[in-house]
Design a protein around this motif. Structure first.
Motif, PDB file in Angstrom:
ATOM      1  N   VAL A   1       0.856  -1.190   0.000  1.00 51.03           N
ATOM      2  CA  VAL A   1       0.000   0.000   0.000  1.00 51.03           C
ATOM      3  C   VAL A   1       0.889   1.236   0.000  1.00 51.03           C
ATOM      4  N   ASN A   2       0.350   2.334  -0.554  1.00 47.64           N
ATOM      5  CA  ASN A   2       1.130   3.567  -0.521  1.00 47.64           C
ATOM      6  C   ASN A   2       0.926   4.264   0.824  1.00 47.64           C
ATOM      7  N   VAL A   3       1.735   5.260   1.093  1.00 47.47           N
ATOM      8  CA  VAL A   3       1.710   5.945   2.380  1.00 47.47           C
ATOM      9  C   VAL A   3       0.341   6.555   2.657  1.00 47.47           C
ATOM     10  N   HIS A   4      -0.255   7.190   1.662  1.00 44.84           N
ATOM     11  CA  HIS A   4      -1.559   7.818   1.867  1.00 44.84           C
ATOM     12  C   HIS A   4      -2.598   6.776   2.292  1.00 44.84           C
ATOM     13  N   GLU A   5      -2.640   5.652   1.596  1.00 43.14           N
ATOM     14  CA  GLU A   5      -3.592   4.600   1.961  1.00 43.14           C
ATOM     15  C   GLU A   5      -3.299   4.071   3.365  1.00 43.14           C
ATOM     16  N   ALA A   6      -2.022   3.924   3.700  1.00 41.60           N
ATOM     17  CA  ALA A   6      -1.659   3.422   5.026  1.00 41.60           C
ATOM     18  C   ALA A   6      -2.152   4.376   6.114  1.00 41.60           C
ATOM     19  N   LYS A   7      -2.042   5.694   5.856  1.00 39.84           N
ATOM     20  CA  LYS A   7      -2.497   6.667   6.845  1.00 39.84           C
ATOM     21  C   LYS A   7      -4.010   6.640   7.000  1.00 39.84           C
ATOM     22  N   THR A   8      -4.726   6.473   5.915  1.00 41.72           N
ATOM     23  CA  THR A   8      -6.183   6.537   5.991  1.00 41.72           C
ATOM     24  C   THR A   8      -6.824   5.207   6.356  1.00 41.72           C
ATOM     25  N   GLN A   9      -6.099   4.102   6.176  1.00 41.61           N
ATOM     26  CA  GLN A   9      -6.655   2.773   6.417  1.00 41.61           C
ATOM     27  C   GLN A   9      -5.867   1.970   7.448  1.00 41.61           C
ATOM     28  N   LEU A  10      -5.235   2.654   8.396  1.00 43.74           N
ATOM     29  CA  LEU A  10      -4.359   1.960   9.342  1.00 43.74           C
ATOM     30  C   LEU A  10      -5.081   0.866  10.122  1.00 43.74           C
ATOM     31  N   SER A  11      -6.276   1.134  10.599  1.00 46.86           N
ATOM     32  CA  SER A  11      -7.003   0.123  11.377  1.00 46.86           C
ATOM     33  C   SER A  11      -7.242  -1.141  10.559  1.00 46.86           C
ATOM     34  N   ARG A  12      -7.634  -0.980   9.301  1.00 46.63           N
ATOM     35  CA  ARG A  12      -7.866  -2.132   8.430  1.00 46.63           C
ATOM     36  C   ARG A  12      -6.561  -2.891   8.175  1.00 46.63           C
ATOM     37  N   LEU A  13      -5.471  -2.157   7.963  1.00 50.85           N
ATOM     38  CA  LEU A  13      -4.178  -2.803   7.725  1.00 50.85           C
ATOM     39  C   LEU A  13      -3.712  -3.569   8.960  1.00 50.85           C
ATOM     40  N   LEU A  14      -3.938  -2.992  10.140  1.00 54.45           N
ATOM     41  CA  LEU A  14      -3.563  -3.698  11.366  1.00 54.45           C
ATOM     42  C   LEU A  14      -4.362  -4.985  11.523  1.00 54.45           C
ATOM     43  N   ALA A  15      -5.626  -4.949  11.175  1.00 57.32           N
ATOM     44  CA  ALA A  15      -6.450  -6.159  11.237  1.00 57.32           C
ATOM     45  C   ALA A  15      -5.913  -7.213  10.281  1.00 57.32           C
ATOM     46  N   GLN A  16      -5.461  -6.796   9.106  1.00 57.79           N
ATOM     47  CA  GLN A  16      -4.884  -7.749   8.153  1.00 57.79           C
ATOM     48  C   GLN A  16      -3.612  -8.377   8.717  1.00 57.79           C
ATOM     49  N   VAL A  17      -2.780  -7.553   9.345  1.00 52.05           N
ATOM     50  CA  VAL A  17      -1.541  -8.070   9.935  1.00 52.05           C
ATOM     51  C   VAL A  17      -1.870  -9.054  11.052  1.00 52.05           C
ATOM     52  N   GLU A  18      -2.841  -8.713  11.891  1.00 47.39           N
ATOM     53  CA  GLU A  18      -3.239  -9.617  12.971  1.00 47.39           C
ATOM     54  C   GLU A  18      -3.762 -10.938  12.425  1.00 47.39           C
ATOM     55  N   ALA A  19      -4.336 -10.907  11.217  1.00 46.64           N
ATOM     56  CA  ALA A  19      -4.857 -12.125  10.590  1.00 46.64           C
ATOM     57  C   ALA A  19      -3.754 -12.914   9.887  1.00 46.64           C
TER      58      ALA A  19
ATOM     59  N   VAL B   1       2.009  -6.887   5.132  1.00 50.08           N
ATOM     60  CA  VAL B   1       1.660  -5.577   4.594  1.00 50.08           C
ATOM     61  C   VAL B   1       2.938  -4.763   4.475  1.00 50.08           C
ATOM     62  N   VAL B   2       3.167  -4.225   3.269  1.00 48.81           N
ATOM     63  CA  VAL B   2       4.334  -3.395   3.004  1.00 48.81           C
ATOM     64  C   VAL B   2       3.840  -2.000   2.640  1.00 48.81           C
ATOM     65  N   ILE B   3       4.469  -0.987   3.233  1.00 45.86           N
ATOM     66  CA  ILE B   3       4.130   0.401   2.920  1.00 45.86           C
ATOM     67  C   ILE B   3       5.199   0.933   1.975  1.00 45.86           C
ATOM     68  N   ALA B   4       4.731   1.543   0.871  1.00 47.69           N
ATOM     69  CA  ALA B   4       5.650   2.040  -0.152  1.00 47.69           C
ATOM     70  C   ALA B   4       5.484   3.542  -0.331  1.00 47.69           C
ATOM     71  N   ARG B   5       6.576   4.174  -0.705  1.00 49.65           N
ATOM     72  CA  ARG B   5       6.553   5.589  -1.064  1.00 49.65           C
ATOM     73  C   ARG B   5       6.988   5.680  -2.521  1.00 49.65           C
ATOM     74  N   ARG B   6       6.103   6.212  -3.340  1.00 52.34           N
ATOM     75  CA  ARG B   6       6.347   6.310  -4.789  1.00 52.34           C
ATOM     76  C   ARG B   6       6.761   4.960  -5.385  1.00 52.34           C
ATOM     77  N   GLY B   7       6.085   3.913  -4.919  1.00 51.66           N
ATOM     78  CA  GLY B   7       6.316   2.579  -5.458  1.00 51.66           C
ATOM     79  C   GLY B   7       7.493   1.830  -4.868  1.00 51.66           C
ATOM     80  N   GLU B   8       8.273   2.479  -4.011  1.00 49.84           N
ATOM     81  CA  GLU B   8       9.435   1.827  -3.392  1.00 49.84           C
ATOM     82  C   GLU B   8       9.090   1.403  -1.965  1.00 49.84           C
ATOM     83  N   PRO B   9       9.229   0.132  -1.623  1.00 44.16           N
ATOM     84  CA  PRO B   9       8.930  -0.326  -0.262  1.00 44.16           C
ATOM     85  C   PRO B   9       9.823   0.383   0.760  1.00 44.16           C
ATOM     86  N   VAL B  10       9.208   0.878   1.841  1.00 50.55           N
ATOM     87  CA  VAL B  10       9.982   1.543   2.897  1.00 50.55           C
ATOM     88  C   VAL B  10       9.750   0.931   4.278  1.00 50.55           C
TER      89      VAL B  10
END
Length: 78
Positions: free
Chosen positions: A5-23, A27-36
């Protein structure tokens, strides 16, 4: 394959991403397509026992005595 996911999506969907990680999902967060960063689940730390050392550690009254002037000066970088 991790969910990227990109940084913007990670900021707006953090709760959903955390639920995915718990499951168990990656989840990788990328900036301009580069994993960070990678979100990973934390291992449980176990139950805390706050009084586990009670009676085993003794702090002498002298601990609260004022420090000698030399030590105070050394701590102040003098």
């Amino acid at each position: 394959m991790p969910h990227v996911v990109n940084v913007h999506e990670a900021k707006t969907q953090l709760s959903r991403l955390l639920a995915q990680v718990e499951a168990g999902e990656d989840v990788v967060i990328a900036r301009r397509g580069e994993p960070v960063a990678r979100l990973v689940a934390c291992k449980p730390t176990g139950k805390r026992h706050p009084d586990v050392l009670k009676g085993r550690i003794v702090i002498p009254d002298s601990f609260f005595d004022p420090l000698p002037e030399e030590e105070l000066a050394a701590g102040e970088g003098s």
